[in-house]
Motif scaffolding. Structure first.
Motif, short mmCIF file in Angstrom:
data_model
loop_
_atom_site.label_atom_id
_atom_site.label_comp_id
_atom_site.label_asym_id
_atom_site.label_seq_id
_atom_site.Cartn_x
_atom_site.Cartn_y
_atom_site.Cartn_z
N THR A 1 -1.18 35.20 -30.66
CA THR A 1 -0.60 34.08 -31.39
C THR A 1 -0.33 32.95 -30.41
N PHE A 2 0.11 31.85 -30.92
CA PHE A 2 0.50 30.75 -30.04
C PHE A 2 1.81 30.17 -30.55
N THR A 3 2.50 29.51 -29.65
CA THR A 3 3.76 28.88 -29.99
C THR A 3 3.87 27.58 -29.21
N HIS A 4 4.70 26.71 -29.70
CA HIS A 4 4.86 25.42 -29.01
C HIS A 4 5.69 25.60 -27.74
N ILE A 5 5.56 24.64 -26.85
CA ILE A 5 6.35 24.66 -25.61
C ILE A 5 7.18 23.39 -25.47
N VAL A 6 7.41 22.72 -26.60
CA VAL A 6 8.22 21.51 -26.59
C VAL A 6 9.66 21.84 -26.22
N HIS A 7 10.14 22.96 -26.70
CA HIS A 7 11.50 23.43 -26.42
C HIS A 7 11.40 24.82 -25.79
N GLU A 8 12.46 25.24 -25.14
CA GLU A 8 12.50 26.57 -24.53
C GLU A 8 12.35 27.66 -25.60
N HIS A 9 12.95 27.43 -26.76
CA HIS A 9 12.83 28.37 -27.87
C HIS A 9 11.66 27.94 -28.75
N PRO A 10 10.79 28.79 -29.17
CA PRO A 10 10.86 30.23 -29.23
C PRO A 10 10.13 30.96 -28.11
N LEU A 11 9.50 30.25 -27.15
CA LEU A 11 8.73 30.94 -26.12
C LEU A 11 9.59 31.96 -25.37
N LYS A 12 10.78 31.57 -24.97
CA LYS A 12 11.66 32.49 -24.24
C LYS A 12 12.02 33.68 -25.12
N TRP A 13 12.24 33.44 -26.39
CA TRP A 13 12.55 34.49 -27.35
C TRP A 13 11.43 35.51 -27.40
N TYR A 14 10.18 35.02 -27.50
CA TYR A 14 9.02 35.92 -27.51
C TYR A 14 8.90 36.68 -26.19
N LYS A 15 9.07 35.99 -25.08
CA LYS A 15 8.97 36.66 -23.77
C LYS A 15 10.00 37.77 -23.62
N ASN A 16 11.20 37.56 -24.14
CA ASN A 16 12.24 38.59 -24.08
C ASN A 16 11.85 39.86 -24.83
N MET A 17 10.94 39.72 -25.81
CA MET A 17 10.47 40.89 -26.56
C MET A 17 9.28 41.56 -25.88
N GLY A 18 8.70 40.90 -24.86
CA GLY A 18 7.58 41.51 -24.16
C GLY A 18 6.26 40.76 -24.28
N PHE A 19 6.27 39.62 -24.98
CA PHE A 19 5.06 38.80 -25.05
C PHE A 19 4.83 38.14 -23.69
N GLU A 20 3.58 37.86 -23.38
CA GLU A 20 3.22 37.20 -22.12
C GLU A 20 2.33 36.00 -22.39
N GLU A 21 2.48 35.00 -21.56
CA GLU A 21 1.56 33.86 -21.63
C GLU A 21 0.24 34.26 -20.99
N ILE A 22 -0.84 33.77 -21.55
CA ILE A 22 -2.16 34.01 -20.98
C ILE A 22 -2.57 32.73 -20.26
N LYS A 23 -2.45 32.76 -18.96
CA LYS A 23 -2.69 31.56 -18.15
C LYS A 23 -4.15 31.10 -18.21
N TRP A 62 -6.04 31.01 -20.83
CA TRP A 62 -6.39 30.46 -22.13
C TRP A 62 -5.66 29.15 -22.37
N THR A 63 -6.25 28.33 -23.19
CA THR A 63 -5.58 27.13 -23.66
C THR A 63 -5.95 26.93 -25.12
N MET A 64 -5.06 26.35 -25.85
CA MET A 64 -5.36 26.07 -27.25
C MET A 64 -6.09 24.73 -27.30
N ILE A 65 -7.13 24.68 -28.11
CA ILE A 65 -7.86 23.43 -28.27
C ILE A 65 -8.01 23.11 -29.75
N THR A 66 -8.22 21.87 -30.05
CA THR A 66 -8.52 21.42 -31.40
C THR A 66 -9.52 20.28 -31.29
#
Length: 158
Positions: A117-139, A141-145
């Motif tokens: 999945t992907f999430t925004h990085i405009v604010h610390e939340h929800p990325l930090k929330w996901y990381k606390n559960m064990g999700f990891e960023e994939i360095k 990859w990048t999202m494109i449109t």
């Protein structure tokens, strides 16, 4: 009393304004209205109704999680999901309960091994929330449109 249950098509009308409220309040550059939210949620529900769940408190719908299953090289992945809870009911652990429910069902029904999945990085939340559960960023990859008109214009020059 809080409970999680399978969504029904009729729930989408109740969920659309909750989605609008939840995402528009984040100020991340997404501007949803009831029609666009309804169309997205209906599309996801119709694509994978058995992985669309609502959370209720005292029989009032207050949030949702949904996702699709996609075969991948290492097994089935959960993908293209949405998770949202009415802001008035956030910070009560409902998002975590929804993820836990989705994961258990996706693992049981489809032997799912990951959620991409992907999430925004405009604010610390929800990325930090996901990381606390064990999700990891994939360095790597990048999202494109790509805007259809712009890409077609550029392709006409090639």
């Amino acid at each position: 009393m809080v409970r999680i249950r399978n969504a029904k098509l009729k729930d989408i009308k109740k969920l659309a304004p909750i989605y609008v409220k939840a995402y528009n309040s984040l100020n991340i550059g997404e501007n949803w209205d009831n029609k666009s939210a309804y169309n997205l949620l209906k599309h996801l529900f119709e694509s994978q109704p058995d992985l669309t769940f609502v959370v209720e408190e005292n029989d009032k719908v207050i949030g949702c999680i949904n996702a699709l299953i996609k075969p991948w090289c290492n097994g089935n992945h959960i993908t293209d999901g949405e998770l949202f809870v009415n802001p008035e009911y956030q910070r009560k652990g409902l998002g975590k309960k929804l993820i836990k429910h989705l994961f258990r069902e996706a693992k049981r029904k489809y032997q799912a091994v990951a959620w991409d999945t992907f999430t925004h990085i405009v604010h610390e939340h929800p990325l930090k929330w996901y990381k606390n559960m064990g999700f990891e960023e994939i360095k790597e990859w990048t999202m494109i449109t790509g805007g259809i008109n712009k890409v077609l214009k550029n392709l006409s020059r090639i």
